[in-house]
Design a protein around this motif. Structure first.
Motif, PDB file in Angstrom:
ATOM      1  N   SER A  14       7.940  -0.446  -7.404  1.00 46.35           N
ATOM      2  CA  SER A  14       7.108   0.489  -8.166  1.00 46.35           C
ATOM      3  C   SER A  14       7.428   1.946  -7.856  1.00 46.35           C
ATOM      4  N   GLY A  15       8.101   2.190  -6.735  1.00 45.72           N
ATOM      5  CA  GLY A  15       8.400   3.557  -6.340  1.00 45.72           C
ATOM      6  C   GLY A  15       7.209   4.244  -5.695  1.00 45.72           C
ATOM      7  N   LEU A  16       7.361   5.522  -5.409  1.00 46.02           N
ATOM      8  CA  LEU A  16       6.292   6.312  -4.808  1.00 46.02           C
ATOM      9  C   LEU A  16       5.520   7.064  -5.889  1.00 46.02           C
ATOM     10  N   PRO A  17       4.237   7.354  -5.664  1.00 45.78           N
ATOM     11  CA  PRO A  17       3.439   8.046  -6.675  1.00 45.78           C
ATOM     12  C   PRO A  17       3.820   9.510  -6.780  1.00 45.78           C
ATOM     13  N   PRO A  18       3.522  10.147  -7.899  1.00 46.99           N
ATOM     14  CA  PRO A  18       3.719  11.601  -7.991  1.00 46.99           C
ATOM     15  C   PRO A  18       2.792  12.314  -7.006  1.00 46.99           C
ATOM     16  N   LYS A  19       3.088  13.573  -6.741  1.00 47.89           N
ATOM     17  CA  LYS A  19       2.356  14.301  -5.708  1.00 47.89           C
ATOM     18  C   LYS A  19       0.856  14.391  -5.969  1.00 47.89           C
ATOM     19  N   HIS A  20       0.464  14.434  -7.253  1.00 47.57           N
ATOM     20  CA  HIS A  20      -0.959  14.592  -7.565  1.00 47.57           C
ATOM     21  C   HIS A  20      -1.725  13.264  -7.511  1.00 47.57           C
ATOM     22  N   ARG A  21      -1.035  12.156  -7.243  1.00 46.91           N
ATOM     23  CA  ARG A  21      -1.658  10.834  -7.314  1.00 46.91           C
ATOM     24  C   ARG A  21      -1.548  10.132  -5.971  1.00 46.91           C
ATOM     25  N   LYS A  22      -2.671   9.569  -5.505  1.00 48.34           N
ATOM     26  CA  LYS A  22      -2.639   8.778  -4.286  1.00 48.34           C
ATOM     27  C   LYS A  22      -1.875   7.481  -4.541  1.00 48.34           C
ATOM     28  N   GLY A  23      -1.278   6.963  -3.487  1.00 47.77           N
ATOM     29  CA  GLY A  23      -0.596   5.680  -3.593  1.00 47.77           C
ATOM     30  C   GLY A  23      -1.601   4.531  -3.600  1.00 47.77           C
ATOM     31  N   PRO A  79       0.836  -1.212   0.000  1.00 47.40           N
ATOM     32  CA  PRO A  79       0.000   0.000   0.000  1.00 47.40           C
ATOM     33  C   PRO A  79       0.867   1.256   0.000  1.00 47.40           C
ATOM     34  N   GLY A  80       0.427   2.253  -0.756  1.00 46.88           N
ATOM     35  CA  GLY A  80       1.136   3.522  -0.816  1.00 46.88           C
ATOM     36  C   GLY A  80       2.116   3.646  -1.956  1.00 46.88           C
ATOM     37  N   THR A  81       2.428   2.543  -2.629  1.00 43.97           N
ATOM     38  CA  THR A  81       3.358   2.596  -3.758  1.00 43.97           C
ATOM     39  C   THR A  81       2.665   3.139  -4.997  1.00 43.97           C
ATOM     40  N   ASN A  82       3.442   3.362  -6.045  1.00 48.18           N
ATOM     41  CA  ASN A  82       2.947   3.991  -7.268  1.00 48.18           C
ATOM     42  C   ASN A  82       2.053   3.034  -8.065  1.00 48.18           C
ATOM     43  N   PRO A  83       0.788   3.412  -8.292  1.00 49.17           N
ATOM     44  CA  PRO A  83      -0.093   2.549  -9.088  1.00 49.17           C
ATOM     45  C   PRO A  83       0.135   2.696 -10.592  1.00 49.17           C
ATOM     46  N   ASP A  84       0.863   3.720 -11.002  1.00 46.56           N
ATOM     47  CA  ASP A  84       1.047   4.010 -12.429  1.00 46.56           C
ATOM     48  C   ASP A  84       2.526   3.942 -12.813  1.00 46.56           C
ATOM     49  N   CYS A  85       3.206   2.930 -12.355  1.00 46.36           N
ATOM     50  CA  CYS A  85       4.631   2.783 -12.628  1.00 46.36           C
ATOM     51  C   CYS A  85       4.858   2.371 -14.082  1.00 46.36           C
TER      52      CYS A  85
END
Length: 575
Positions: free
Chosen positions: A180-189, A164-170
């Motif tokens: 997957s890394g962390l999501p950009p600021k405008h996107r929830k993890g 949970p909290g990782t980047n959904p759009d990697c």
């Protein structure tokens, strides 16, 4: 579903993942085997054919494949390397053991003008001389008749690395996970319970589902495979067996008091889709997988069923007086199973075996349920047409068919072979447990004509339940909720073949009804309406239990382009 370039590995360089399959997304982006001239194609595969006869060259070919995979932007570099390393041994073994010549490969890739190929040539199962008995259409049961409730689970796809909290759009083919890394600021993890993206499920969501199901009443459970996640580029046999053992253990823990009948999915093996026929022995065989299934599933299956499961992943079992179950290994019909290049003629003798089981059932007056993973309409054409022929012959015996694989909520109607107008059977295709891609988690419950003399054992209704991720990810205790019931949603009295055929006709006439179907098709999560071309292609798929048959949609042809049809099949096969 899975990474397209890996799922498409079927022969030659395409086997190794360095080029797209015909109809893959890479082709729509302008990358095509057809950019290769016929002489160049033959020269290329002649060189590879000679090179691969020497084991010392396999690694060199794999290195070249990895570089081309990156250059063609089929996947990030690390995934290209890992995938080709994983696939190279099985794929090259299948290629070298097949009888494909360079001219045949190029004929397949570039068209018959560049060479003839008949690896998937026509073949026919043998039907008994026993005449087909008169068919009596099923009738609605009398009020108060027993009803059998069957829980249907498919495409669980547990991702052990979900975070949970990782980047959904990697950039990788599978996200919401370690790496997957962390999501950009405008996107929830990624959400706690799952995510609307190219992500699979964490174990705690699957556990929550099974705990929820503990309190419900079911008579049977049908479970049609695809247990591991879509990280197919680096899976090992140890990973696959861990997934099989973990999810089987959870099902037994939570539903152990109910008989469970599994079927084999295309993701159970590694490499993905790799299911050699039984005549392939040694380390390349599927013995490691089938033996584990027998050991883990023997709690549910009698010894006779264990024998054929151990041999080739299919079995039959008597459920109750008057009703038999057949679990098919649909990987022997799959376009993506590259081992079928060695021999695709009724792999493992499964369809001929099915005929014998159905004839025994007909002689005994029994009805039969068929379960499997890949729907028949998505199979190789010759396999699909033989299966269609079997369903026609035994329409009075086959009470219902149940499949998964596409992750969405749909069905395929089968028609009589003579006129293609009278509905004779329905393959129900249930939605997935996983979210992959952009879906709510879900499961299905079938209400079936129950156990009494003269029961049809046919599907009367079904109910679909989901976990609404938008709401679930806002709380610690998610609620699985009722999405819809078939009869209520569409105003039908039963789910017999004639009812489902009539429903298709109503979709053509009533766009509001069809758009409701489109919403439910996506398990209640879609923001795109299905316009005319989409609608026509979707309705065509509902009629198409027989692969590659334009006659089933001939009245729709003026509304449906070839490109639109191919786009639909690509979507349904990318699993």
């Amino acid at each position: 579903m899975a990474i397209r370039f890996i799922l498409s590995v079927s022969l030659g360089l395409w086997f190794l993942g360095i080029g797209p399959s015909p109809g893959s997304p890479a082709l729509s982006a302008g990358l095509s085997w057809r950019n290769l001239s016929c002489p160049a194609c033959r020269a290329l595969f002649t060189v590879l054919d000679i090179a691969l006869k020497f084991n010392s060259n396999v690694d060199e070919v794999a290195v070249v494949a990895s570089k081309l995979c990156v250059r063609l932007k089929l996947a990030p570099q690390d995934i290209c390397v890992q995938a080709i390393t994983l696939f190279k041994h099985d794929v090259i073994t299948a290629w070298t053991e097949s009888v494909l010549k360079p001219s045949e490969i190029c004929g397949l890739l570039l068209g018959i003008a560049c060479g003839h190929w008949d690896i998937y040539s026509d073949w026919n199962v043998t039907l008994p001389d026993t005449p087909k008995p008169p068919v009596t259409p099923p009738k609605p049961p009398s009020p108060g008749s027993p009803v059998t409730r069957v829980l249907f689970l498919t495409d669980i796809h547990w991702d052990k690395d979900y975070i949970p909290g990782t980047n959904p759009d990697c950039q990788d083919p599978l996200c919401c996970r370690k790496g997957s890394g962390l999501p950009p600021k405008h996107r929830k993890g990624a959400g706690k319970w799952g995510e609307y993206s190219k992500c699979d499920l964490p174990l705690h969501t699957i556990e929550n589902l099974l705990q929820h199901l503990q309190s419900e009443h079911f008579d049977l459970v049908y479970w049609t495979g695809d247990i591991p996640a879509h990280d197919v580029w680096h899976q090992t046999r140890k990973d696959q067996l861990r997934a099989l053992s973990t999810i089987t253990g959870l099902i037994r823990k939570n539903l152990g008091h109910i008989p469970v009948y599994p079927a084999v999915g295309n993701h159970e093996s590694t490499p993905v889709n790799s299911f050699p026929p039984p005549f392939i022995h040694g380390n390349e065989s599927s013995t490691w997988l089938y033996d584990a299934m027998v050991q883990l599933w023997k709690y549910w299956l009698p010894e006779e069923a264990q024998e054929t499961l151990r041999k080739a992943g299919f079995y039959t079992v008597k459920l109750k007086p008057g009703l038999r179950l057949v679990s098919l290994n649909m990987n022997f019909c799959s376009h993506e199973n590259f081992w079928l290049l060695v021999n695709s003629t009724d792999p493992a003798g499964q369809l001929q075996w099915l005929v014998s089981i159905l004839q025994e059932a007909e002689d005994s007056g029994d009805k039969v349920h068929i379960i499997g993973h890949i729907p028949p309409g998505l199979c190789m054409k010759v396999w699909s047409w033989n299966y269609y022929r079997i369903v026609n012959r035994y329409e009075g015996t086959i009470a219902a068919q149940f499949f998964g694989h596409t992750h969405v909520d749909e069905f395929e109607v089968f028609y009589d072979e003579e006129t293609l107008s009278r509905a004779v059977s329905v393959a129900f295709i249930a939605p997935s447990v996983t979210t992959y891609i952009n879906l709510n988690p879900g499961f299905r419950v079938y209400r079936i004509d129950g156990n009494y003399p003269e029961s049809s054992h046919a599907v009367l209704d079904h109910e679909t339940y989901i976990l609404n991720l938008t709401e679930a990810n806002e709380r610690d205790n998610p609620k699985w909720v009722f999405l819809y019931g078939l009869q209520e949603a569409y105003g039908i009295k039963t789910a017999f073949p004639v009812d489902m055929d009539n429903l298709i006709s109503h979709f053509l006439l009533d766009d509001r009804l069809f758009q409701r179907y489109w919403f439910l098709y996506h398990k209640g999560h879609t923001d795109q309406p299905c316009q005319q071309a989409c609608k026509t292609a979707t309705i065509c798929a509902l009629r198409t239990g027989r692969a590659g048959d334009p006659a089933l949609c001939k009245d729709l042809h003026n509304k449906l382009t070839y490109r639109e049809t191919q786009s639909l099949w690509r979507q349904r096969r990318m699993c």
